[in-house]
Write a protein that holds these residues in place. Sequence first.
Motif, PDB file in Angstrom:
ATOM      1  N   VAL A   1       0.862  -1.189   0.000  1.00  0.00           N
ATOM      2  CA  VAL A   1       0.000   0.000   0.000  1.00  0.00           C
ATOM      3  C   VAL A   1       0.890   1.227   0.000  1.00  0.00           C
ATOM      4  O   VAL A   1       1.822   1.330   0.807  1.00  0.00           O
ATOM      5  N   ALA A   2       0.626   2.140  -0.933  1.00  0.00           N
ATOM      6  CA  ALA A   2       1.369   3.399  -1.025  1.00  0.00           C
ATOM      7  C   ALA A   2       0.452   4.523  -0.554  1.00  0.00           C
ATOM      8  O   ALA A   2      -0.586   4.778  -1.175  1.00  0.00           O
ATOM      9  N   ILE A   3       0.836   5.179   0.548  1.00  0.00           N
ATOM     10  CA  ILE A   3       0.020   6.245   1.135  1.00  0.00           C
ATOM     11  C   ILE A   3       0.506   7.579   0.566  1.00  0.00           C
ATOM     12  O   ILE A   3       1.595   8.052   0.907  1.00  0.00           O
ATOM     13  N   CYS A   4      -0.298   8.154  -0.326  1.00  0.00           N
ATOM     14  CA  CYS A   4       0.102   9.375  -1.048  1.00  0.00           C
ATOM     15  C   CYS A   4      -0.867  10.516  -0.770  1.00  0.00           C
ATOM     16  O   CYS A   4      -1.110  11.357  -1.641  1.00  0.00           O
ATOM     17  N   THR A   5      -1.458  10.526   0.416  1.00  0.00           N
ATOM     18  CA  THR A   5      -2.301  11.649   0.823  1.00  0.00           C
ATOM     19  C   THR A   5      -1.417  12.696   1.494  1.00  0.00           C
ATOM     20  O   THR A   5      -0.222  12.479   1.666  1.00  0.00           O
ATOM     21  N   VAL A   6      -2.018  13.817   1.926  1.00  0.00           N
ATOM     22  CA  VAL A   6      -1.204  14.880   2.531  1.00  0.00           C
ATOM     23  C   VAL A   6      -0.817  14.514   3.967  1.00  0.00           C
ATOM     24  O   VAL A   6      -1.361  13.588   4.564  1.00  0.00           O
ATOM     25  N   GLY A   7       0.156  15.308   4.512  1.00  0.00           N
ATOM     26  CA  GLY A   7       0.871  14.968   5.733  1.00  0.00           C
ATOM     27  C   GLY A   7       0.055  14.558   6.943  1.00  0.00           C
ATOM     28  O   GLY A   7       0.408  13.610   7.639  1.00  0.00           O
ATOM     29  N   GLU A   8      -1.051  15.261   7.213  1.00  0.00           N
ATOM     30  CA  GLU A   8      -1.747  14.954   8.468  1.00  0.00           C
ATOM     31  C   GLU A   8      -2.361  13.550   8.463  1.00  0.00           C
ATOM     32  O   GLU A   8      -2.694  13.016   9.517  1.00  0.00           O
ATOM     33  N   HIS A   9      -2.488  12.929   7.273  1.00  0.00           N
ATOM     34  CA  HIS A   9      -3.027  11.555   7.213  1.00  0.00           C
ATOM     35  C   HIS A   9      -1.941  10.492   7.349  1.00  0.00           C
ATOM     36  O   HIS A   9      -2.261   9.322   7.542  1.00  0.00           O
ATOM     37  N   HIS A  10      -0.678  10.870   7.160  1.00  0.00           N
ATOM     38  CA  HIS A  10       0.357   9.844   7.001  1.00  0.00           C
ATOM     39  C   HIS A  10       0.412   8.878   8.180  1.00  0.00           C
ATOM     40  O   HIS A  10       0.383   7.659   7.994  1.00  0.00           O
ATOM     41  N   ALA A  11       0.527   9.425   9.385  1.00  0.00           N
ATOM     42  CA  ALA A  11       0.708   8.541  10.542  1.00  0.00           C
ATOM     43  C   ALA A  11      -0.558   7.720  10.826  1.00  0.00           C
ATOM     44  O   ALA A  11      -0.469   6.480  10.922  1.00  0.00           O
ATOM     45  N   PRO A  12      -1.746   8.366  10.962  1.00  0.00           N
ATOM     46  CA  PRO A  12      -2.931   7.540  11.249  1.00  0.00           C
ATOM     47  C   PRO A  12      -3.174   6.470  10.189  1.00  0.00           C
ATOM     48  O   PRO A  12      -3.532   5.335  10.512  1.00  0.00           O
ATOM     49  N   MET A  13      -2.936   6.813   8.914  1.00  0.00           N
ATOM     50  CA  MET A  13      -3.169   5.806   7.864  1.00  0.00           C
ATOM     51  C   MET A  13      -2.141   4.681   7.944  1.00  0.00           C
ATOM     52  O   MET A  13      -2.476   3.518   7.757  1.00  0.00           O
ATOM     53  N   THR A  14      -0.872   5.009   8.220  1.00  0.00           N
ATOM     54  CA  THR A  14       0.144   3.952   8.299  1.00  0.00           C
ATOM     55  C   THR A  14      -0.184   2.989   9.443  1.00  0.00           C
ATOM     56  O   THR A  14      -0.063   1.768   9.289  1.00  0.00           O
ATOM     57  N   VAL A  15      -0.625   3.541  10.587  1.00  0.00           N
ATOM     58  CA  VAL A  15      -0.983   2.681  11.729  1.00  0.00           C
ATOM     59  C   VAL A  15      -2.116   1.729  11.306  1.00  0.00           C
ATOM     60  O   VAL A  15      -2.075   0.528  11.561  1.00  0.00           O
ATOM     61  N   GLU A  16      -3.108   2.288  10.617  1.00  0.00           N
ATOM     62  CA  GLU A  16      -4.259   1.488  10.181  1.00  0.00           C
ATOM     63  C   GLU A  16      -3.839   0.413   9.162  1.00  0.00           C
ATOM     64  O   GLU A  16      -4.222  -0.745   9.280  1.00  0.00           O
ATOM     65  N   VAL A  17      -3.041   0.827   8.191  1.00  0.00           N
ATOM     66  CA  VAL A  17      -2.626  -0.106   7.127  1.00  0.00           C
ATOM     67  C   VAL A  17      -1.774  -1.229   7.730  1.00  0.00           C
ATOM     68  O   VAL A  17      -1.942  -2.410   7.395  1.00  0.00           O
ATOM     69  N   ALA A  18      -0.886  -0.890   8.662  1.00  0.00           N
ATOM     70  CA  ALA A  18      -0.067  -1.930   9.313  1.00  0.00           C
ATOM     71  C   ALA A  18      -0.970  -2.870  10.100  1.00  0.00           C
ATOM     72  O   ALA A  18      -0.797  -4.099  10.060  1.00  0.00           O
ATOM     73  N   SER A  19      -1.964  -2.305  10.798  1.00  0.00           N
ATOM     74  CA  SER A  19      -2.815  -3.172  11.626  1.00  0.00           C
ATOM     75  C   SER A  19      -3.703  -4.061  10.760  1.00  0.00           C
ATOM     76  O   SER A  19      -4.181  -5.098  11.219  1.00  0.00           O
ATOM     77  N   LEU A  20      -3.916  -3.696   9.501  1.00  0.00           N
ATOM     78  CA  LEU A  20      -4.678  -4.565   8.587  1.00  0.00           C
ATOM     79  C   LEU A  20      -3.785  -5.645   7.976  1.00  0.00           C
ATOM     80  O   LEU A  20      -4.208  -6.418   7.121  1.00  0.00           O
ATOM     81  N   GLY A  21      -2.516  -5.671   8.358  1.00  0.00           N
ATOM     82  CA  GLY A  21      -1.626  -6.778   7.984  1.00  0.00           C
ATOM     83  C   GLY A  21      -0.990  -6.649   6.614  1.00  0.00           C
ATOM     84  O   GLY A  21      -0.540  -7.647   6.045  1.00  0.00           O
ATOM     85  N   VAL A  22      -0.898  -5.420   6.080  1.00  0.00           N
ATOM     86  CA  VAL A  22      -0.273  -5.238   4.750  1.00  0.00           C
ATOM     87  C   VAL A  22       1.243  -5.428   4.897  1.00  0.00           C
ATOM     88  O   VAL A  22       1.874  -4.772   5.722  1.00  0.00           O
ATOM     89  N   PRO A  23       1.857  -6.329   4.119  1.00  0.00           N
ATOM     90  CA  PRO A  23       3.279  -6.631   4.352  1.00  0.00           C
ATOM     91  C   PRO A  23       4.267  -5.564   3.901  1.00  0.00           C
ATOM     92  O   PRO A  23       5.392  -5.531   4.396  1.00  0.00           O
ATOM     93  N   MET A  24       3.895  -4.697   2.933  1.00  0.00           N
ATOM     94  CA  MET A  24       4.832  -3.661   2.459  1.00  0.00           C
ATOM     95  C   MET A  24       4.093  -2.318   2.434  1.00  0.00           C
ATOM     96  O   MET A  24       3.012  -2.225   1.825  1.00  0.00           O
ATOM     97  N   ILE A  25       4.693  -1.301   3.065  1.00  0.00           N
ATOM     98  CA  ILE A  25       4.040   0.017   3.148  1.00  0.00           C
ATOM     99  C   ILE A  25       5.009   1.101   2.687  1.00  0.00           C
ATOM    100  O   ILE A  25       6.130   1.213   3.186  1.00  0.00           O
ATOM    101  N   PHE A  26       4.550   1.880   1.699  1.00  0.00           N
ATOM    102  CA  PHE A  26       5.244   3.120   1.345  1.00  0.00           C
ATOM    103  C   PHE A  26       4.394   4.251   1.895  1.00  0.00           C
ATOM    104  O   PHE A  26       3.177   4.274   1.678  1.00  0.00           O
ATOM    105  N   CYS A  27       5.015   5.196   2.594  1.00  0.00           N
ATOM    106  CA  CYS A  27       4.274   6.348   3.098  1.00  0.00           C
ATOM    107  C   CYS A  27       4.998   7.611   2.666  1.00  0.00           C
ATOM    108  O   CYS A  27       6.216   7.695   2.802  1.00  0.00           O
ATOM    109  N   GLU A  28       4.254   8.568   2.144  1.00  0.00           N
ATOM    110  CA  GLU A  28       4.906   9.824   1.771  1.00  0.00           C
ATOM    111  C   GLU A  28       5.482  10.501   3.003  1.00  0.00           C
ATOM    112  O   GLU A  28       5.073  10.247   4.121  1.00  0.00           O
ATOM    113  N   LYS A  29       6.479  11.384   2.771  1.00  0.00           N
ATOM    114  CA  LYS A  29       7.055  12.131   3.863  1.00  0.00           C
ATOM    115  C   LYS A  29       6.223  13.380   4.086  1.00  0.00           C
ATOM    116  O   LYS A  29       5.518  13.790   3.180  1.00  0.00           O
TER     117      LYS A  29
END
Length: 348
Positions: A85-113
Amino acid sequence: MKTYRLAIVGLGRMGSTIDAEVVDYPAYPLPYSIAGACQLIPRLQLAAGADILPEKRRAFQEKWGVAALYEDYREMIERERPDVVAICTVGEHHAPMTVEVASLGVPMIFCEKAMACSMAEADAVRDAVRKSGSKFLTGVLRRWQSTYQEARQRIAAGDIGQPKALVHFGRTNLLHGHSHTLDTVLLLLGDPRALNVHGELLPREVRFESGRLERDPDAVFQVEFEGGIEAQTVRGGAWDFEVHGTEGVLKVANDGLQIALRKKTPVSKSFEPYLETVLPPPALPRSPTVTMLDDLVSAHEEGRPTRSDIEVTHHATEILFAIAECHHLGVPRVALPVQNRNLYIRHR
Ligand SMILES: NC(=O)c1ccc[n+]([C@@H]2O[C@H](COP(=O)([O-])OP(=O)(O)OC[C@H]3O[C@@H](n4cnc5c(N)ncnc54)[C@H](O)[C@@H]3O)[C@@H](O)[C@H]2O)c1
């Protein structure tokens, strides 16, 4: 060869369309966007996309021919079960979305800076990614650019002796811009640990209100790393990095277009001027986005961390928030780790 299904959250510039903005710019060989890079990696298949805006979903479908499109990214992950999953939304979403995506068991995560708007958020991301075991990296593209990689190799090989100081030239803001600066500083110096930081936010009168800033301010900093190496930024210039060592100076100029090496050259016993050689550009410039996503998949297949994994990214974020804390407290220096985990800076 196994192929992995990649899904993008946020179908805007970085997710889909930014390539059109950087045509014929040699510092950034295309493709730049995640969707574009995915097309060039045989191990990846662009499988799905999510965006809250219907027009973005429509444009993505037309451009990339992907039909699995969702308004809600959680529903996309639950139904499509992507490997990446590649998280390409704006900054304020990065952390909450990464936590959610990791908890859904996605094995590879790209998150924008930048990965987070506070250290509390960065800690939550680190803990979630450690727990899920997901491979992780963020979009600090210079780490993946051939010129910066060659510079790192030359420094590691001893071309300038022992690195002692690094100077970055470039005017930018703290989270959006200096997340790039600090990752490049870490790359060039071999990912050392920072000990303490002096930092100021600009304009200098800027003040946190109830521990928050609603926009990402410009910043200057000076960092002391283990081994006594100092790194600082100068608020001007054309995005150059100079690394000064005991035997020479290596400069990556014009945002990665050139490398120049100045080495101590003995003319006589008492006279050793620094003479400059401009090195040819790397022979095979490659899209940094492609190199980066390739590393994510290789890390997964080889069972190793990515070359910019969660621990490196968390440490770079710690330096960013030490800069903010130094300004907030009005003290000369702040030691790492930062005591106040709750300072919050909203950024795009
Ligand atoms: N690494 C780089 O060099 C680079 C370059 C450009 C942008 N970026 C980063 O990429 C990120 C996105 O920037 P951009 O310029 O592409 O922004 P953008 O506004 O073009 O795209 C963001 C998209 O996210 C969508 N979105 C917002 N909330 C959403 C949600 N809850 N679920 C799904 N989609 C949602 C928006 O509708 C929009 O289409 C930023 O963090 C920016 O810093 C990085």
